[in-house]
Design an enzyme around this catalytic site. Structure first.
Site, PDB file in Angstrom:
ATOM      1  CG  ASP A 325       0.051   0.016   2.937  1.00 61.12           C
ATOM      2  OD1 ASP A 325       0.818  -0.585   2.659  1.00 61.12           O
ATOM      3  OD2 ASP A 325      -0.303   0.229   3.675  1.00 61.12           O
ATOM      4  CD  GLU A 326      -0.981   5.280   3.272  1.00 56.80           C
ATOM      5  OE1 GLU A 326      -1.752   5.683   3.450  1.00 56.80           O
ATOM      6  OE2 GLU A 326       0.427   4.284   3.609  1.00 56.80           O
ATOM      7  CB  VAL A 327       4.379   1.820  -3.493  1.00 56.64           C
ATOM      8  CG1 VAL A 327       5.490   2.025  -3.633  1.00 56.64           C
ATOM      9  CG2 VAL A 327       3.558   0.992  -2.662  1.00 56.64           C
TER      10      VAL A 327
END
Length: 532
Positions: A325-327
């Site tokens: 996530d949230e890369v």
């Protein structure tokens, strides 16, 4: 005195009258949380014997060689007797109304805990034929543990007789969980949680019949876990005193397993991993641009392979969580070495992210795991994910519907309802969050394996973790355990039972917050536990 205080006082007096004015005075709406599948009640009251004991029936295939059932029974006795001093001088009490113990019959001798283990049970108290024993029938020992938890909620201290009683017998309960996966996430990267606190969380999960502890062990802020293959990784811990040895992690897994709870370990890659480079700076794109992990470096994947190899010796659950996530891939573009590598491979930021996630998946699969990833991986390249992938929904509604249409499994944790660190998500919102919303085809419904409430740790440490989790996690626990036709149609219809459960948690030493306050605030004013 305020009108609110007067109202609470009156309600409190009424509630106390119901609870203490006699051995048969308990409300007909029996206080069990989560609500079982089927309950049949009588009108007798039985008294728990001083020598209340456990018997494994001779017809049972399960012989409890590992002591899991015995330990569960000992914990039952501890929680039902700890809140009062019980008198056992029975005098001329009808012998048929004295409960001497519990007979247990378990049809499977296998006590391995894995995904999909049968947790169903039947509990019969004060039956005809042999009224002096309660009976539990279960397929596995873990179903029997769930039955013991239900039994513990049926035991009450009677203030008139000073005895421990069970009302409304003969009583028969048939029960099974609605979803296989019923999880709670704790985060030990943002704040370290001491071992005793993690064990208390596990105990409280068992009280509510949650069965997966999602352990978000590491993140960008800290890497507190010992990894023998790469011993410098835990140099990224906050301090030497805020670390978990391999033995400590194994102890958490064992402690949870004996309570019927699997531990899902998370290794969040490629983002959320800056702390890894404290011990191994080669993992950073550069000294000034430190995450996500370097996609161009073979050492990155060698290290992930070593970590997952060490994980497989500790964490025996079927799944591992690989995050995703949230890369923010901007460091890859800003670093000339990685930018050139991407160009040579014909990759851009998006496809390099895909490359990383799929390569990490293959490594996990090689160690015998099936993979859970956060929903961004599905949103970006869902058709490329391994078909065994479980997609973990968190960003919002509608994702689970799309995941199961694509033929993948899903776990629901939408943040607007099931993130416990969002203190404005009150218990009513949690309770009314339905994992199968807009999913009507039975084959697709089966692909939603369950749900999870998440206690992210930015503002949670050992001082407030329990009251952040409880009682709101209990609302999700009933949603995930109880059959849809037995769930309250409106959250307000469940207020009395969840209030009772919250007070029960307090009595058992769990710092569950009042229902009437947002998140984890203190009580608003003096009053009964049952009306706060």
């Amino acid at each position: 005195m305020t009108w609110h205080a007067i109202f609470l006082c009156c309600c409190c007096m009424l509630h106390m009258l119901l609870l203490v004015t006699g051995s048969n005075s308990y409300p007909k709406n029996i206080n069990i949380w989560p609500m079982p599948e089927s309950v049949e009640l009588g009108n007798k009251t039985v008294v728990i014997s001083k020598d209340f004991n456990l018997k494994i029936d001779g017809t049972s295939k399960y012989k409890d060689k590992s002591g899991i059932l015995k330990d569960g029974f000992t914990r039952l006795l501890d929680v039902v007797t700890s809140n009062n001093v019980i008198e056992y001088n029975f005098g001329k009490v009808d012998q048929s109304l004295i409960l001497q113990g519990i007979h247990v019959v378990i049809s499977s001798e296998d006590d391995r805990l894995q995904y999909g283990v049968d947790e169903s049970y039947k509990l019969n108290i004060n039956p005809k034929g042999n009224p002096n024993y309660a009976y539990i029938e279960a397929v596995t020992v873990y179903g029997a543990l769930r039955a013991l938890q239900t039994f513990s909620q049926l035991c009450h201290f009677n203030l008139n007789s000073r005895k421990l009683i069970v009302s409304q017998t003969p009583l028969t309960i048939t029960d099974r969980p609605r979803f296989t996966y019923r999880g709670l996430l704790i985060d030990t990267a943002r704040h370290y949680q001491p071992l005793p606190m993690i064990k208390k969380v596990i105990d409280s999960m068992a009280y509510a019949k949650l069965n997966v502890l999602h352990w978000h062990i590491v993140d960008e802020q800290s890497f507190p876990l010992e990894i023998p293959s790469f011993p410098k990784l835990w140099n990224g811990a906050y301090s030497r005193h805020e670390r978990y040895t391999v033995a400590a992690a194994a102890e958490i897994v064992s402690y949870a397993q004996r309570r019927g709870i699997n531990v899902l370990a998370e290794l969040d890659v490629p983002g959320h991993a800056r702390s890894w480079g404290v011990g191994y700076p080669a993992l950073w794109p550069s000294k000034t641009c430190q995450e996500p992990l370097d996609v161009s470096n073979d050492f990155t994947f060698k290290l992930i392979d070593g970590v997952l190899s060490d994980f497989s010796k500790i964490f025996k659950y079927k799944f591992v969580h690989l995050g995703g996530d949230e890369v923010d891939t901007s460091c890859w573009v800003l670093t000339p070495r990685i930018r050139n590598w991407m160009k040579q491979k014909g990759l851009n930021e998006s496809t390099a992210y895909e490359y990383f996630v799929l390569k990490a998946q293959k490594i996990a699969l090689s160690h015998g795991y099936e993979v859970i990833n956060w929903e961004e991986t599905f949103n970006h390249f869902g058709n490329k994910l391994d078909k065994k992938t479980v997609v973990h929904n968190w960003l919002g509604g509608g994702v689970a519907e799309q995941v199961v249409k694509a033929g993948l499994r899903c776990i629901v944790s939408n943040q607007d309802k099931w993130y416990l660190d969002h203190l404005d998500n009150d218990w009513e919102m949690v309770y009314m969050n339905e994992p199968l919303v807009n999913i009507t085809i039975p084959e697709q419904q089966k692909l939603v394996i369950g749900g999870e409430v998440c206690a992210w740790g930015e503002r949670i440490d050992g001082s407030d973790i329990e009251q952040t989790i409880w009682p709101r996690a209990a609302a999700a626990a009933e949603r995930l355990w109880t059959a849809p036709d037995k769930l309250a149609k409106n959250a307000s219809d469940a207020t009395s039972r969840i209030s009772n459960f919250r007070c029960l948690l307090n009595q058992r030493g769990i710092a569950a917050a009042p229902l009437s306050v947002p998140g984890r605030a203190a009580p608003l004013e003096p009053g009964s536990c049952y009306f706060q």
